[in-house]
Design an enzyme around this catalytic site. Structure first.
Site, short mmCIF file in Angstrom:
data_model
loop_
_atom_site.label_atom_id
_atom_site.label_comp_id
_atom_site.label_asym_id
_atom_site.label_seq_id
_atom_site.Cartn_x
_atom_site.Cartn_y
_atom_site.Cartn_z
N HIS A 31 22.56 18.48 0.42
CA HIS A 31 21.06 18.02 0.84
C HIS A 31 20.68 16.67 0.26
O HIS A 31 20.01 16.02 1.16
CB HIS A 31 20.24 19.29 0.21
CG HIS A 31 18.68 19.09 0.43
ND1 HIS A 31 18.09 19.98 1.52
CD2 HIS A 31 17.69 18.30 0.09
CE1 HIS A 31 16.63 19.68 1.41
NE2 HIS A 31 16.76 18.77 0.80
N GLU A 32 20.92 16.17 -0.89
CA GLU A 32 20.45 15.02 -1.24
C GLU A 32 21.15 13.98 -0.57
O GLU A 32 20.67 12.82 -0.17
CB GLU A 32 20.88 15.03 -2.87
CG GLU A 32 19.78 16.04 -3.35
CD GLU A 32 18.40 16.21 -3.28
OE1 GLU A 32 17.79 14.86 -2.97
OE2 GLU A 32 17.74 17.07 -3.09
N CYS A 92 12.38 21.87 0.34
CA CYS A 92 12.43 20.28 -0.02
C CYS A 92 11.17 19.98 -0.57
O CYS A 92 10.22 20.21 0.04
CB CYS A 92 12.78 19.69 1.34
SG CYS A 92 12.95 17.81 1.26
#
Length: 161
Positions: free
Chosen positions: A132-133, A90
């Protein structure tokens, strides 16, 4: 081109549920363009608005695939299936990587920069990046899903095989 500063953990904005976007205007388009430039400049495959300090449900993903750049505004996952485990990192956690298990495929509904609703089905790495986003937009960090942390050297070995 405008590259914004990436917000690093433990900034509060990273763990807050983001506000929905209600205005679709040139300012939003400029923000999406800046987010794309920021993601590319930092060698990312995705970027969520809270990662540049903006508490809005906006994310961009580009994994260099045939889908090109995916802009997601107010996205929601409306279906998922299967399971995959893989390495994630990230931009808000430089140098930190870990194994995360997520659905193998997802179907999402979101709006584009003009406010038009679209649906997208994604599998494998694209599904991982999209999830993830979207997690970011809900204040969920990948570190809360890591089953095992991976050293950068191990990561390079995994991808050089």
């Amino acid at each position: 081109m405008a590259v914004r500063k990436i917000v690093m953990y433990p900034a509060d904005v990273l763990e807050q549920k983001c506000e929905p976007v209600t205005v679709f205007d040139k300012k939003l388009g400029k923000l999406l363009d800046d987010m794309y430039d920021t993601m590319v400049e930092n060698d990312g495959v995705g970027l969520a608005a809270p990662q540049i300090g903006i508490n809005k449900q906006i994310a961009v993903v580009d994994i260099d695939g045939e889908e090109g750049t995916i802009e997601m505004i107010n996205p929601e996952i409306i279906g998922s299936s299967g399971e995959q485990t893989g390495a994630e990192g990230c931009l808000s956690f430089p140098g930190l990587y870990g194994e995360v298990t997520r659905p193998y495929s997802v179907k999402i509904r979101a709006k584009n920069r003009k406010g038009k609703t679209f649906e997208l089905e994604a599998e494998e790495f694209l599904a991982r990046a999209v999830q993830h986003e979207i997690d970011h937009l809900n204040g969920i960090l990948f570190t809360s899903k890591v089953t095992k942390y991976i050293e950068e050297e191990e990561l390079e070995e995994l991808y050089s095989e």
